[in-house]
Design a protein around this motif. Structure first.
Motif, PDB file in Angstrom:
ATOM      1  N   ALA A  49       1.389  -1.209   0.049  1.00  0.00           N
ATOM      2  CA  ALA A  49      -0.154  -0.010   0.014  1.00  0.00           C
ATOM      3  C   ALA A  49       1.091   1.400  -0.033  1.00  0.00           C
ATOM      4  N   ILE A  50       0.680   2.562  -0.922  1.00  0.00           N
ATOM      5  CA  ILE A  50       0.991   3.491  -0.689  1.00  0.00           C
ATOM      6  C   ILE A  50       0.091   4.267   0.512  1.00  0.00           C
ATOM      7  N   ARG A  51       0.538   4.768   1.287  1.00  0.00           N
ATOM      8  CA  ARG A  51      -0.694   5.477   2.239  1.00  0.00           C
ATOM      9  C   ARG A  51      -0.598   6.618   2.158  1.00  0.00           C
ATOM     10  N   HIS A  52      -1.845   7.534   1.991  1.00  0.00           N
ATOM     11  CA  HIS A  52      -2.246   8.524   2.178  1.00  0.00           C
ATOM     12  C   HIS A  52      -2.160   9.585   3.336  1.00  0.00           C
ATOM     13  N   LEU A  53      -2.331  10.739   3.284  1.00  0.00           N
ATOM     14  CA  LEU A  53      -2.531  11.121   4.919  1.00  0.00           C
ATOM     15  C   LEU A  53      -3.813  11.632   5.259  1.00  0.00           C
ATOM     16  N   SER A 233       8.138   2.481  -4.130  1.00  0.00           N
ATOM     17  CA  SER A 233       5.974   2.129  -3.350  1.00  0.00           C
ATOM     18  C   SER A 233       6.620   3.765  -2.473  1.00  0.00           C
ATOM     19  N   GLN A 234       7.531   3.713  -1.392  1.00  0.00           N
ATOM     20  CA  GLN A 234       8.508   4.736  -0.196  1.00  0.00           C
ATOM     21  C   GLN A 234       8.465   5.704  -0.894  1.00  0.00           C
ATOM     22  N   TYR A 235       9.080   5.353  -1.991  1.00  0.00           N
ATOM     23  CA  TYR A 235       9.581   6.688  -2.802  1.00  0.00           C
ATOM     24  C   TYR A 235       8.400   7.668  -2.763  1.00  0.00           C
ATOM     25  N   VAL A 236       7.293   6.999  -3.821  1.00  0.00           N
ATOM     26  CA  VAL A 236       5.958   7.650  -4.405  1.00  0.00           C
ATOM     27  C   VAL A 236       5.057   8.371  -2.759  1.00  0.00           C
ATOM     28  N   ILE A 240       4.921  12.131  -3.719  1.00  0.00           N
ATOM     29  CA  ILE A 240       3.962  12.206  -4.626  1.00  0.00           C
ATOM     30  C   ILE A 240       2.527  12.777  -3.161  1.00  0.00           C
ATOM     31  N   TRP A 241       2.359  10.854  -3.155  1.00  0.00           N
ATOM     32  CA  TRP A 241       1.091  10.598  -2.930  1.00  0.00           C
ATOM     33  C   TRP A 241       0.248  11.157  -1.170  1.00  0.00           C
ATOM     34  N   LYS A 242       1.388  11.821  -0.717  1.00  0.00           N
ATOM     35  CA  LYS A 242       1.220  11.972   0.896  1.00  0.00           C
ATOM     36  C   LYS A 242       1.307  13.658   0.172  1.00  0.00           C
ATOM     37  N   ARG A 243       2.300  14.526  -0.488  1.00  0.00           N
ATOM     38  CA  ARG A 243       2.496  15.786  -0.470  1.00  0.00           C
ATOM     39  C   ARG A 243       1.149  16.200  -1.409  1.00  0.00           C
ATOM     40  N   ALA A 244       0.464  15.760  -2.204  1.00  0.00           N
ATOM     41  CA  ALA A 244      -0.287  16.126  -3.029  1.00  0.00           C
ATOM     42  C   ALA A 244      -1.572  16.141  -2.654  1.00  0.00           C
ATOM     43  N   GLY A 245      -1.933  15.594  -1.468  1.00  0.00           N
ATOM     44  CA  GLY A 245      -2.949  15.713  -0.665  1.00  0.00           C
ATOM     45  C   GLY A 245      -3.782  14.680  -1.156  1.00  0.00           C
ATOM     46  N   MET A 246      -3.284  13.164  -1.265  1.00  0.00           N
ATOM     47  CA  MET A 246      -4.673  12.443  -2.274  1.00  0.00           C
ATOM     48  C   MET A 246      -5.530  11.109  -1.370  1.00  0.00           C
ATOM     49  N   GLU A 247      -6.881  11.421  -1.539  1.00  0.00           N
ATOM     50  CA  GLU A 247      -7.694  10.959  -1.097  1.00  0.00           C
ATOM     51  C   GLU A 247      -7.641   9.809  -0.795  1.00  0.00           C
ATOM     52  N   GLN A 248      -6.688   8.281  -0.761  1.00  0.00           N
ATOM     53  CA  GLN A 248      -7.239   6.717  -0.518  1.00  0.00           C
ATOM     54  C   GLN A 248      -5.291   6.746  -0.924  1.00  0.00           C
TER      55      GLN A 248
END
Length: 254
Positions: A49-53, A233-236, A240-248
Motif C-alpha cells: 500500500a502507498i499510504r495517504h495522509l 513505493s516508499q518514494y512515491v 508524491i502521494w502524501k504531499r499531493a493530498g491524495m484522498e485514498q
C-alpha cells in the motif's frame, strides 16, 4: 479400436502436470492462468500500500453527472461522447479545469472508489520521481549512464542514459506479441523482474527512435531504488502521494 493403456496414462500425467503448472506461482503458471492483462490485475499480484495522509485536497465539483448532451469529433465525424466512451470501453472519464471537476463519468459501472491498474501512466510517475531525485542530488543528471546506478549490467546496456530510457529510444530488443516466449507477457508475469531486465540486449539494426519497451520502465525503477536507497513505493508515498493530498491509498503491485 482399443486405446493403449500407456497412452491413457500418458494423457492423464500430461493433464495433471499442466494443471499443476497452471496454478503455480511461476511465469508460465501466471501466463496460462491469467493470460491477457486486465485493469483489475492489481487484485492478482502481490502488492504493497502507498499510504495517504489524513487530510486530502478536495476539488470543486461543478458538473452534471450526465454526458448525454455532449458531442465530440472522432476521426473527422461528430459523435455522442457517451457512445465513444462505451465503444472504447473507457472505465473512468474525468475532465478537470484548474481545481474544478467539469465532467466525471464511469461508463461501465465503476465508481470513484474503484481501483484500476495505471499501466503506462506509471511512466509519467517515474519521470516525476527521476526529476525529484535529481533535485535532491541523488541522481546527477538525465544524461547519466544507468550503469552508474545499476551494477552488473552488460556494457551495452550500462552505457544507456537515463534520458534514453525516459524517451524510450534505447533500441532494447523487445517482442510485443503475446506468445509465451515473447517479451510482453514475460516482463508482465515474471516473478523476478530485476534479473529478467538485466538480461536484455541491444538491437544495433534498429533506429534510435521512440518505441514502447517496458524494460525501459524497469531499468528506471532500479535506477531510482538504487540512487535513493528506498523502494519505488516508499518514494512515491513520501514524495508524491502524501504531499499531493491524495484522498485514498494506492495499491503498488510488486
Amino acid at each position: 479400436m482399443r486405446v493403449s493403456f500407456k497412452i491413457v496414462v500418458g494423457l492423464l500425467v500430461t493433464a495433471t502436470v499442466a494443471t499443476v503448472i497452471a496454478f503455480s506461482n511461476t511465469y508460465i503458471g501466471r501466463y496460462i492462468r491469467w493470460n491477457m492483462p486486465d485493469v483489475y490485475d492489481l487484485t492478482k499480484f502481490p502488492s504493497v500500500a502507498i499510504r495517504h495522509l489524513g487530510e486530502s485536497r478536495q476539488f470543486v465539483k461543478g458538473y452534471d453527472h450526465t454526458i448525454t448532451e455532449m458531442n465530440v469529433m472522432h476521426e473527422g465525424v461528430k459523435v455522442p461522447l457517451k457512445d465513444l466512451l462505451s465503444q472504447s470501453k473507457t472505465r473512468a472519464f474525468i475532465v478537470l479545469l484548474n481545481d474544478t471537476v467539469l465532467v466525471e463519468n464511469y461508463p461501465l459501472g465503476d465508481t470513484p472508489e474503484t481501483l484500476f491498474k495505471s499501466y503506462s501512466m506509471t511512466k509519467s510517475l517515474l519521470s516525476l520521481l527521476i526529476g525529484i531525485a535529481i533535485d535532491e542530488k541523488k541522481i546527477s543528471s538525465v544524461e547519466s549512464p544507468i550503469g552508474n546506478y545499476i551494477p552488473n549490467l552488460s556494457p551495452d546496456i550500462a552505457r544507456l542514459t537515463i534520458k534514453e530510457c525516459l524517451l524510450q529510444t534505447t533500441r532494447i530488443c523487445y517482442n510485443e506479441s503475446y506468445w509465451p516466449w515473447s517479451d510482453e507477457p514475460r516482463w508482465y508475469y515474471t516473478t523476478d523482474a530485476r534479473t529478467l531486465t538485466k538480461q536484455v540486449t541491444i538491437d544495433e539494426n534498429r533506429p534510435s527512435a521512440y518505441e514502447n519497451v517496458e524494460y525501459n520502465v524497469l531499468l528506471l525503477g532500479m535506477v531510482i531504488e538504487n540512487a535513493t536507497g528506498t523502494s519505488i513505493s516508499q518514494y512515491v508515498e513520501e514524495k508524491i502521494w502524501k504531499r499531493a493530498g491524495m484522498e485514498q491509498d494506492a495499491s503498488f503491485s510488486v
